[in-house]
Design an enzyme around this catalytic site. Structure first.
Site: not given
Ligand code: NI
Length: 162
Positions: A46, A51, A89-90, A131-132, A135
């Protein structure tokens, strides 16, 4: 289509509340294309617009064989059950944390043309949706994890960064 640089924690852009999308135009389509390209390049499941430094309420997810899902102005309308497990997380490479999430969610939003869409996710897909969405509200998994620790080495095929 382009691979964009992924903003890294503690960049303050990750802490902002992203703004509602009101124009479903070529700019939005490029944003969604770039999000997908960047997510797949990084082997994540995701990626949310903040991000890549864009404060709009949009993200992409591809988890558990879901295929590419694009969501604009998403909101979770149902949460059910519970799961507890590791999440990464990226934007926070090298760390993961054990996070409690709903096991099943129903999420509503719009597609890239502004049409209403609804998806259901369980397990990893549900985790990715939650999670997204976080963000888009400036929330990171490290804020809600019950423990945060160094990510153990793992086979490259098995990345779960979001
Ligand atoms: Ni993330």
């Amino acid at each position: 289509m382009a691979i964009r640089m992924i903003v890294q924690h503690p960049d303050p852009v990750l802490r902002e509340r992203a703004k509602e999308v009101t124009k479903f135009n070529a700019n939005l389509h490029k944003l969604l294309d770039d999000l997908a390209d960047t997510m797949y390049d990084a082997r994540g499941v995701g990626l949310a617009a903040p991000q890549i430094g864009i404060l709009k309420r949009a993200f992409v997810v591809d988890a558990d064989g879901s295929g590419l899902i694009e969501l604009v102005n998403p909101e979770i309308v149902l949460k059910e059950g519970e799961q507890f497990g590791p999440e990464g997380c990226l934007s926070i490479p090298g760390l993961q944390g054990d996070v409690r999430r709903a096991r099943r969610v129903v999420i509503r939003g719009q597609d890239r043309y502004g049409n209403p869409v609804e998806y259901e996710g369980v397990d990893l897909l549900a985790r990715a949706f939650q999670h997204e969405l976080d963000h888009l509200n400036g929330v990171l998994f490290i804020d809600i994890a019950e423990s945060v620790y160094e990510r153990p080495p793992e086979p490259a095929e098995d990345g779960e960064g979001e």
